[in-house]
Design a protein around this motif. Structure first.
Motif, short mmCIF file in Angstrom:
data_model
loop_
_atom_site.label_atom_id
_atom_site.label_comp_id
_atom_site.label_asym_id
_atom_site.label_seq_id
_atom_site.Cartn_x
_atom_site.Cartn_y
_atom_site.Cartn_z
N PRO A 74 -22.90 -8.86 100.76
CA PRO A 74 -23.63 -10.13 100.59
C PRO A 74 -24.56 -10.15 99.38
N GLU A 75 -25.32 -9.08 99.17
CA GLU A 75 -26.27 -9.08 98.05
C GLU A 75 -25.53 -9.09 96.71
N MET A 79 -24.93 -7.41 85.26
CA MET A 79 -24.37 -8.75 85.35
C MET A 79 -23.99 -9.29 83.97
N ALA A 80 -24.69 -8.85 82.92
CA ALA A 80 -24.35 -9.28 81.57
C ALA A 80 -22.95 -8.77 81.20
N GLU A 81 -22.61 -7.56 81.66
CA GLU A 81 -21.28 -7.03 81.37
C GLU A 81 -20.22 -7.80 82.15
N LEU A 82 -20.53 -8.16 83.39
CA LEU A 82 -19.60 -8.96 84.18
C LEU A 82 -19.28 -10.26 83.45
N GLN A 133 -24.88 -16.30 91.42
CA GLN A 133 -26.00 -16.85 90.67
C GLN A 133 -25.81 -16.63 89.16
N THR A 134 -25.35 -15.44 88.79
CA THR A 134 -25.15 -15.15 87.37
C THR A 134 -24.12 -16.08 86.74
#
Length: 223
Positions: free
Chosen positions: A10-11, A105-108, A18-19
């Protein structure tokens, strides 16, 4: 652009949603094998973020099902299972990339952009069609070099039509791709007509036109 995140933590799922929503993607989610299998069978996505380990099945089986159905959705495997065998199997099955957890998250976001650019825009940073130029990463649109201002949905409609140029796009496919799977609950497509009308006005000096096929949908043509 529409994404599907298949993730049971979930987290992690919330952080990914959100990203990517902050980057103006339409994001849908599935947290188990059964719901993910249903979604990839019913809907089309520009990119699927796929966890291998799910509570009721293996993500690689979902990848096999996707490819055996003939669909060409982009796939990035996102998993804590970072063994060479898993990575090679996923890539051999047709995945576009493999991102091991944990990751920034920036890499994602960078990996998603790279897959979309390769699949839809042949790796180009800018799309040129007629006298219209679109920069997907900045979401800037220019006609004859002059910027035009589009709202989020107008831009998403234009991009979906460009990626399907000269093909007839049904109203239901356009609505589902730009607004997400909750569009099934809509009573009519009046909201699409409004956005298309405004988009046409803003493209009045463009050498592309959005043609309506009565009762069916729309097609982007170069004049």
């Amino acid at each position: 652009m529409k994404l599907l995140i298949i993730e049971d933590e979930p987290e992690m799922l919330e952080n990914m949603v959100q990203t990517l929503e902050r980057q103006h993607y339409v994001v849908e989610t599935a947290s188990d094998y059964k719901s993910a299998l249903h979604k990839i069978g019913v809907y089309d996505y520009d990119c699927i973020l796929l966890d291998i380990t799910l509570p009721d099945g293996n993500g690689l089986e979902l990848l096999k099902a996707l490819k055996s159905s003939g669909k060409d959705d982009g796939v990035i495997i996102v998993s804590a299972k970072d063994s060479l065998d898993d990575r090679l199997e996923g890539l051999n099955l047709g995945a576009d990339d493999y991102l091991p957890k944990p990751f920034h998250m920036a890499e994602l976001h960078a990996r998603v952009k790279a897959v979309l650019r390769r699949r839809h825009f042949e790796g180009n940073q800018q799309i040129n069609i007629g006298n219209v130029a679109v920069a997907p990463e900045s979401r800037e649109v220019k006609v004859d070099g002059n910027p035009i201002v589009l709202n989020r949905k107008e831009y998403d409609i234009l991009m979906y039509l460009i990626t399907n140029k000269k093909r007839l796009v049904t109203k239901s496919a356009l609505a589902e791709h730009v607004w997400g799977d909750h569009i099934d609950q809509a009573d009519s497509f009046d909201f699409i007509y409004s956005q298309i009308k405004n988009l046409r006005k803003k493209l009045e000096h463009a050498t592309i036109t959005i043609e309506a096929v009565y009762g069916v949908g729309y097609k982007l043509e170069v004049m």
